[in-house]
Design an enzyme around this catalytic site. Structure first.
Site, PDB file in Angstrom:
ATOM      1  N   HIS A   1      13.336  41.692  30.792  1.00  0.00           N
ATOM      2  CA  HIS A   1      13.608  40.277  31.096  1.00  0.00           C
ATOM      3  C   HIS A   1      12.755  39.859  32.279  1.00  0.00           C
ATOM      4  O   HIS A   1      12.317  40.703  33.079  1.00  0.00           O
ATOM      5  CB  HIS A   1      15.087  40.072  31.438  1.00  0.00           C
ATOM      6  CG  HIS A   1      15.992  40.220  30.267  1.00  0.00           C
ATOM      7  ND1 HIS A   1      16.013  39.332  29.218  1.00  0.00           N
ATOM      8  CD2 HIS A   1      16.910  41.178  29.966  1.00  0.00           C
ATOM      9  CE1 HIS A   1      16.905  39.732  28.326  1.00  0.00           C
ATOM     10  NE2 HIS A   1      17.458  40.856  28.746  1.00  0.00           N
TER      11      HIS A   1
ATOM     12  N   ASN B   1      15.356  40.760  17.025  1.00  0.00           N
ATOM     13  CA  ASN B   1      15.859  39.550  17.693  1.00  0.00           C
ATOM     14  C   ASN B   1      14.781  38.828  18.496  1.00  0.00           C
ATOM     15  O   ASN B   1      14.917  38.570  19.678  1.00  0.00           O
ATOM     16  CB  ASN B   1      17.090  39.860  18.565  1.00  0.00           C
ATOM     17  CG  ASN B   1      16.801  40.860  19.670  1.00  0.00           C
ATOM     18  OD1 ASN B   1      15.836  41.611  19.593  1.00  0.00           O
ATOM     19  ND2 ASN B   1      17.632  40.866  20.703  1.00  0.00           N
TER      20      ASN B   1
ATOM     21  N   ASP C   1      16.775  51.404  24.172  1.00  0.00           N
ATOM     22  CA  ASP C   1      17.275  50.020  24.186  1.00  0.00           C
ATOM     23  C   ASP C   1      16.505  49.215  25.244  1.00  0.00           C
ATOM     24  O   ASP C   1      17.074  48.403  25.984  1.00  0.00           O
ATOM     25  CB  ASP C   1      18.790  49.960  24.441  1.00  0.00           C
ATOM     26  CG  ASP C   1      19.355  48.563  24.135  1.00  0.00           C
ATOM     27  OD1 ASP C   1      18.597  47.716  23.610  1.00  0.00           O
ATOM     28  OD2 ASP C   1      20.547  48.332  24.424  1.00  0.00           O
TER      29      ASP C   1
END
Lengths: 425, 307
Positions: free
Chosen positions: A311, A96, A307
């Protein structure tokens, strides 16, 4: 030319060693394991691993490296450094990115950037559908040729069951692994945390456990029907664990992972609107956490993945419902997993296997164990070292961790990838 | 004594005696609004900022009058969330206000928790004027004040809250407040409008309105968000109104002297009929009047605590 690691206590999930051995590394490979090995004239580095544990380099099947497209969150060099600091020598990158890794060009770009960084092994995961839009299949054959290990539309679950079925069937032609992010996007729509008494108190829109479980059930049924190898990402609920356990007992080729935050935290971490505890799937209840731990113990959940979802600070500073989902996890995964050994969930050997040989087997790669002839991917860890998690000191650009201030035990002393020292404390 | 915290973020964090103090203070300040010169000098030289990220006339005006009647300087800032310049966060906006020496920041925001997150970062006092589906503490305090004024107390009263409890900040704040003050709280509505685990907040859940109204001292109607029909929360306004709308026939299940309340604005003919909204049982306008006194009390107490 050569490195000798002296006197470390060897643990590897495959062969039971459990004793102090020396490891000789030459040409990037392990060339000898034994007692009282001598450095020899070519040895340029002698590492004293006395009172430390030597394990295979950790393997993360689920990393968001953010490059290309989101280099302000993380890039391949910074994620590689973070991986090495966390004891990881192999990481799989989720597709992604921007653009999505749905074609050869993006895959080759990632691989070339990984070679330039030259720190750890980076294995790209391709998309199931073009742009991860869930409509048309990506050119999976080309992704396979370009070196993708698996396919997944992580973060953008394939809602159309027919498309998922065809994706699984098509992938089976290359014996490619399909990794499913299990989330019914209608059931989870607008949700930002687990649905329950805490979401009610905080006035936050909830995501019910069923949003994950209906897709776990669907994808298991589709895997059974198509014969595709299915791996379920970040399992978070008791219901999912139960469904997977039942599927495995019927011999379906399904494997599963969970992430440290699902066995170390509950939804209560969201109290106070801590956006660092905002993650998808959301942190669940203590009952779910207990079920995930039990699933890890009995093998229903095969492995632990990070995972890792870095950010930028300003993104996590937004209002809770506006902030992005995700936790920066590479540099805390090992210590949190060792916490399960402290809690008596499983043995040290079993804990290490969940981070090494088990992900290697799911991926079908010849890594994750220590033996003569294999790549010298090694982590040396100090089990007794106590430290306090301080995200400001992460190598990752992502400082978004709900574990800030946690006192944990067990740290990485040194990481070697392909026979080169890539991290040293 | 004063309030314990520097902010008013929700009723959940308030202690019973703090609620009592706010209500008592409001009682003594209510008289100011009926004077010829509706002003006291209590907050001269203090600056109050109304920071509204969501449209609101009633609450904003109520805070504005409250601040002005205490002689504070007032600044109104309305920011459409969609037009917030990309890159400028809520914190940036608030830090700018703090740099301008605002003493009290009154915030209304569509995101639950925005006032909490702001309050943690700022030295100014923060008053939550409604955040997402979380809390609307000054509305609940106004409702408590209005009930107490009419009924003489709160303990032991049966209060029925009707409507979309799941998405209502007014309902949450009122549930916390009423339960703390010893009322017997019932919530009524379809199961799709009941949030998970609501019974753990100390209320009883009803899906039959007549049953929920039976013997009630106070009936609190919530505004139906009409757009939620598209989210499959209810089939139609017609059916909602038939099952959960309040009319004079239904009100007969409640006590004879039951109060009818609504935080406004009212969808007439949907959750409540016009004759009831304007009828003798209705205290909807008292709620508006009392809102000013309660907000004066909150501003006054937070400001006094910092002097």
């Amino acid at each position: 030319m050569g490195i000798l690691i002296k006197g470390g206590y060897l643990i590897d999930g495959k062969a039971k060693m459990g004793e102090a051995y020396d490891i000789l590394i030459e040409g990037g490979k392990i060339t000898s394991i034994g007692k009282d090995l001598s450095p020899g004239p070519d040895c340029e580095n002698l590492i004293d691993a006395t009172r430390k544990v030597v394990i295979p380099g950790l393997i993360d099947i689920h990393t968001h490296t953010r490059e290309p497209g989101y280099e302000y969150k993380e890039d391949i060099r910074s994620v590689s450094a973070a991986a090495a600091a966390g004891g990881f020598t192999t990481i799989c990158t989720m597709p992604n990115t921007r653009p999505v890794n749905d074609n050869r060009t993006v895959t080759e770009f990632i691989r070339s950037r990984a070679r330039e960084a030259g720190i750890v092994t980076i294995l790209p995961i391709g998309a199931i559908t073009k742009g991860s839009q869930g409509v048309e299949l990506a050119e999976i054959g080309e992704l396979y040729d370009a070196g993708c290990m698996a396919i997944s539309d992580d973060g953008r679950p394939v809602m159309n069951s027919e498309v998922m079925r065809r994706g699984m069937e098509y992938a089976r032609g290359f014996d490619m692994l399909v990794i499913s992010h299990c989330e019914d996007a209608n059931l989870s729509s607008g949700g930002v945390m687990n649905e329950g008494i805490i979401s009610t108190r905080l006035g936050l829109h909830g995501i019910p456990p069923a949003a994950e479980e209906v897709m776990v059930a669907r994808d298991i049924l589709l895997a059974e029907y198509t014969g595709c190898r299915l791996h379920l990402a970040h399992i978070s609920t008791a219901g999912s664990v139960r469904i997977i356990r039942e599927a495995k007992s019927r011999g379906i080729a399904v494997t599963a992972e969970t992430a440290p935050h699902y066995f170390a935290l509950t939804e209560e971490a969201v109290e106070g609107y801590d956006t660092n505890a905002k993650v998808n799937p959301p942190l669940r209840t203590s009952l779910d956490m207990a079920a995930v731990r039990e699933g890890l113990r009995d093998g229903t959940i095969d492995l632990i993945a990070t995972d890792h979802a870095p950010h930028a600070l300003e993104e996590k500073e937004l209002e809770f419902d506006q902030a992005p989902f995700g936790i920066s996890g590479l540099e805390t995964a090992l210590s949190l997993t060792l916490g399960l050994v402290e809690d008596g969930i499983f043995s040290l050997e079993e804990a290490i296997s969940r981070l090494t040989i088990n992900p290697a087997r799911v991926l079908g790669i010849d890594k994750g164990y220590l033996a003569v002839g294999v790549d010298a991917d090694i982590a040396i860890i100090d089990l007794d070292d106590r430290w306090v998690v301080d995200p400001a000191r992460f190598r990752s650009k992502g400082k978004n961790s709900p574990f800030a201030g946690w006192k944990v035990k067990g740290s990485v002393f040194m990481t070697l990838a392909g026979g080169r020292i890539v991290f040293s404390r | 004594m004063g309030l314990k915290g520097k902010d008013l973020l929700g009723i959940r964090e308030l202690e019973t005696d703090e609620i009592g103090l706010i209500l008592d203070t409001a009682e003594s300040l209510k008289e100011v609004s009926s004077r010829d010169i509706k002003k006291v000098p209590a907050l001269r030289g203090k600056t109050v900022v109304n920071l509204f990220f969501e449209p609101s006339t009633r609450t904003r005006t109520s805070f504005e009058l409250a601040a002005k009647r205490l002689s504070a300087d007032l600044l109104n800032i309305s920011i459409a969330t969609s037009s917030v310049v990309k890159g400028e966060t809520l914190f940036d906006t608030a830090k700018n206000l703090e740099a301008m020496m605002a003493d009290i920041i009154v915030i209304r925001h569509s995101s639950s928790g925005a006032p909490d997150r702001l309050a943690r970062r700022l030295k100014s006092s923060v008053i939550n004027a409604g955040d997402g589906s979380h809390e609307h503490p000054t509305q609940a305090l106004t409702d408590l004040y209005t009930i107490r004024e009419r009924k003489g107390g709160l303990s032991g009263l049966i209060v029925t809250i009707v409507g979309d409890i799941a998405h209502s900040r007014v309902a949450r704040s009122n549930i916390y407040a009423l339960v703390k003050m010893g009322a017997d709280v019932r919530v009524a509505g379809p199961p799709t409008m009941m949030p998970a685990g609501i019974d753990k907040l100390g209320v009883r859940v009803y899906h039959d309105l007549d049953e929920a109204l039976s013997g009630a001292d106070v009936v609190m109607m919530l505004r139906l968000q009409l757009e939620r029909q598209g989210k499959a929360l209810f089939p139609s306004i017609r059916e909602y109104s038939r099952l959960y709308g309040l009319n004079s026939e239904r009100l007969k299940f409640a006590k004879k002297d039951a109060l009818v309340m609504h935080p406004g604005p009212v969808n007439r003919g949907v959750e409540i009929t016009s004759d009831l909204a304007d009828g003798v049982s209705s205290v909807i306008m008292d709620q508006v009047t009392n809102g000013i006194a309660v907000r004066m009390a909150v501003i006054y107490l937070l400001s006094a605590g910092r002097a």
